[in-house]
Design a protein around this motif. Structure first.
Motif, short mmCIF file in Angstrom:
data_model
loop_
_atom_site.label_atom_id
_atom_site.label_comp_id
_atom_site.label_asym_id
_atom_site.label_seq_id
_atom_site.Cartn_x
_atom_site.Cartn_y
_atom_site.Cartn_z
N LYS A 32 36.41 -2.47 26.13
CA LYS A 32 35.76 -3.55 25.39
C LYS A 32 34.27 -3.29 25.24
N ARG A 33 33.63 -2.82 26.32
CA ARG A 33 32.19 -2.53 26.26
C ARG A 33 31.89 -1.46 25.22
N PHE A 34 32.69 -0.40 25.21
CA PHE A 34 32.44 0.68 24.26
C PHE A 34 32.73 0.24 22.83
N GLU A 35 33.69 -0.65 22.63
CA GLU A 35 33.94 -1.16 21.27
C GLU A 35 32.77 -2.01 20.78
N GLU A 36 32.21 -2.81 21.67
CA GLU A 36 31.03 -3.60 21.30
C GLU A 36 29.85 -2.70 21.00
N ASP A 37 29.65 -1.68 21.82
CA ASP A 37 28.55 -0.74 21.59
C ASP A 37 28.75 0.04 20.29
N ALA A 38 29.98 0.32 19.93
CA ALA A 38 30.24 1.06 18.70
C ALA A 38 29.89 0.24 17.47
N ASN A 39 29.91 -1.07 17.57
CA ASN A 39 29.60 -1.93 16.42
C ASN A 39 28.13 -2.32 16.36
N LEU A 40 27.31 -1.86 17.27
CA LEU A 40 25.89 -2.20 17.27
C LEU A 40 25.17 -1.79 15.98
N PRO A 41 25.44 -0.62 15.38
CA PRO A 41 24.74 -0.30 14.13
C PRO A 41 25.03 -1.28 13.01
N PHE A 42 26.15 -1.96 13.06
CA PHE A 42 26.52 -2.89 12.00
C PHE A 42 26.04 -4.30 12.29
N ALA A 43 25.54 -4.56 13.49
CA ALA A 43 25.08 -5.90 13.84
C ALA A 43 23.87 -6.30 13.00
N ASP A 44 22.95 -5.38 12.73
CA ASP A 44 21.79 -5.70 11.91
C ASP A 44 22.20 -6.01 10.48
N GLU A 45 23.18 -5.32 9.97
CA GLU A 45 23.63 -5.59 8.60
C GLU A 45 24.21 -6.98 8.48
N GLN A 46 24.97 -7.42 9.49
CA GLN A 46 25.51 -8.78 9.45
C GLN A 46 24.40 -9.80 9.54
N ASN A 47 23.40 -9.55 10.39
CA ASN A 47 22.27 -10.47 10.51
C ASN A 47 21.46 -10.52 9.22
N ASP A 48 21.27 -9.36 8.56
CA ASP A 48 20.54 -9.33 7.31
C ASP A 48 21.28 -10.13 6.24
N GLY A 49 22.59 -10.02 6.20
CA GLY A 49 23.38 -10.77 5.23
C GLY A 49 23.27 -12.26 5.47
N GLU A 50 23.28 -12.67 6.72
CA GLU A 50 23.13 -14.09 7.05
C GLU A 50 21.74 -14.59 6.68
N LYS A 51 20.71 -13.78 6.91
CA LYS A 51 19.34 -14.18 6.55
C LYS A 51 19.19 -14.33 5.05
N GLN A 52 19.76 -13.38 4.28
CA GLN A 52 19.67 -13.45 2.83
C GLN A 52 20.38 -14.69 2.31
N GLN A 53 21.52 -15.02 2.89
CA GLN A 53 22.25 -16.21 2.46
C GLN A 53 21.45 -17.47 2.81
N ALA A 54 20.82 -17.49 3.98
CA ALA A 54 20.01 -18.64 4.39
C ALA A 54 18.80 -18.79 3.48
N GLU A 55 18.20 -17.67 3.05
CA GLU A 55 17.06 -17.75 2.14
C GLU A 55 17.47 -18.27 0.78
N LYS A 56 18.69 -17.91 0.35
CA LYS A 56 19.17 -18.42 -0.93
C LYS A 56 19.44 -19.91 -0.85
N ASP A 57 19.90 -20.37 0.29
CA ASP A 57 20.26 -21.78 0.45
C ASP A 57 19.05 -22.68 0.61
N THR A 58 17.97 -22.17 1.20
CA THR A 58 16.79 -23.01 1.41
C THR A 58 15.84 -22.83 0.23
#
Length: 68
Positions: A32-58
């Motif tokens: 489980k730990r290694f699977e979470e660590d393997a997805n770390l490079p994609f965590a920023d992309e998900q956060n960026d997508g959420e920020k862009q959506q929040a900026e569009k909404d506000t």
């Protein structure tokens, strides 16, 4: 101790070290730990997508100023 014996001992030690690293890396309790660590490079992309959506909404400050 001759050169051949040292070579054999070092080969056995390296083989044991390799088996230990494989056991450590593929142990089920670490999966489980290694699977979470393997997805770390994609965590920023998900956060960026959420920020862009929040900026569009506000509304921006220019939109608020135009309304007033």
């Amino acid at each position: 101790m001759d050169k051949g014996t040292l070579g054999a001992i070092s080969t056995v030690l390296v083989a044991i070290a390799f088996a230990a690293v494989c056991w450590w890396a593929f142990a089920p309790k670490r999966k489980k730990r290694f699977e979470e660590d393997a997805n770390l490079p994609f965590a920023d992309e998900q956060n960026d997508g959420e920020k862009q959506q929040a900026e569009k909404d506000t509304p921006s400050t220019d939109d608020v100023a135009r309304r007033n």
